[in-house]
Motif scaffolding. Sequence first.
Motif, PDB file in Angstrom:
ATOM      1  N   GLU A 122       5.728  -3.733   2.108  1.00 33.00           N
ATOM      2  CA  GLU A 122       5.115  -2.944   3.173  1.00 33.00           C
ATOM      3  C   GLU A 122       4.377  -3.841   4.169  1.00 33.00           C
ATOM      4  O   GLU A 122       4.453  -3.631   5.375  1.00 33.00           O
ATOM      5  CB  GLU A 122       4.136  -1.911   2.604  1.00 33.00           C
ATOM      6  CG  GLU A 122       4.784  -0.814   1.792  1.00 33.00           C
ATOM      7  CD  GLU A 122       5.000  -1.181   0.322  1.00 33.00           C
ATOM      8  OE1 GLU A 122       5.496  -0.317  -0.423  1.00 33.00           O
ATOM      9  OE2 GLU A 122       4.700  -2.317  -0.084  1.00 33.00           O
ATOM     10  N   SER A 132       3.778   1.704   7.559  1.00 43.43           N
ATOM     11  CA  SER A 132       4.199   2.340   6.312  1.00 43.43           C
ATOM     12  C   SER A 132       2.994   2.778   5.491  1.00 43.43           C
ATOM     13  O   SER A 132       1.876   2.325   5.711  1.00 43.43           O
ATOM     14  CB  SER A 132       5.084   1.395   5.487  1.00 43.43           C
ATOM     15  OG  SER A 132       4.364   0.262   5.090  1.00 43.43           O
ATOM     16  N   SER A 134       1.897   3.681   1.308  1.00 43.84           N
ATOM     17  CA  SER A 134       2.289   3.649  -0.097  1.00 43.84           C
ATOM     18  C   SER A 134       1.101   4.087  -0.940  1.00 43.84           C
ATOM     19  O   SER A 134      -0.030   4.133  -0.464  1.00 43.84           O
ATOM     20  CB  SER A 134       2.749   2.242  -0.509  1.00 43.84           C
ATOM     21  OG  SER A 134       1.687   1.325  -0.440  1.00 43.84           O
TER      22      SER A 134
END
Length: 183
Positions: A122, A132, A134
Motif C-alpha cells: 500500500e 489505499s 487497509s
Amino acid sequence: MARVLAPLKEAPHGLSISDISRKIHLNRNSVAKYLGVLVTLGQVEMYTVGSAKVYRLSSRPSVLKLFDYIQDGMIIVDADLRLRGINQAGCDRFGLIREDVLDRAVDGIAYPFLETLVTSDEFSGAIRGTESVSEVRADPGIGASYQVLYIPVVLVGGRCGVAITLREIPPERIDRRKLSCRV
C-alpha cells in the motif's frame, strides 16, 4: 526569509513586492521567490489590489499547525523512507518524541510496526500516486487493530511522500477477513 517577514510585521494591511524590496534592500525577484515560499508554507497571504499583489502575514493557521488537532495518528514519510512529519496523536500512539524522530530514516526508529507500514504494498502504491486503505493488526499481544489510510502527498520542494493515518478499530467492528497481521 526572516528579512522578508520583518517589514510585514509592521504593516497589517500588507505590502507589495516593491515595497518589501525597498525596505530590506533586496532584489525584487529574490523577494518574489521568498514570498512564494512563504505563501506555500502558509505564513503569508497574498491578495490583489488593482494590478498589484499585496502580501501580509497570514492570520489563518497553516495546514501544518492543524496537524496536531487531528485525532487519528498521522505520519508523513518521503520516498527515501524518512519521517517528515508526525502529529501528537501519532507520537502518543507509537510512544515517540517528535524531536527525536523527525527527519530520521524509518528503519532507524525503534518501532517495528512503523517500518512495516512503509514497506507495505500500500505504501509503495501511494508513492506512485495511488491512495489505499487497509486494516492492520499491530502489536499482536495488545490486539490493537487499525484502519490505515495511505494518501499520496507532495512535500515542500516538490518531493513525493505519503501521509499515513491510523484510526483504531474498536474490537466489535473488526472485519477479520480484511485484517492482515503485522508486527
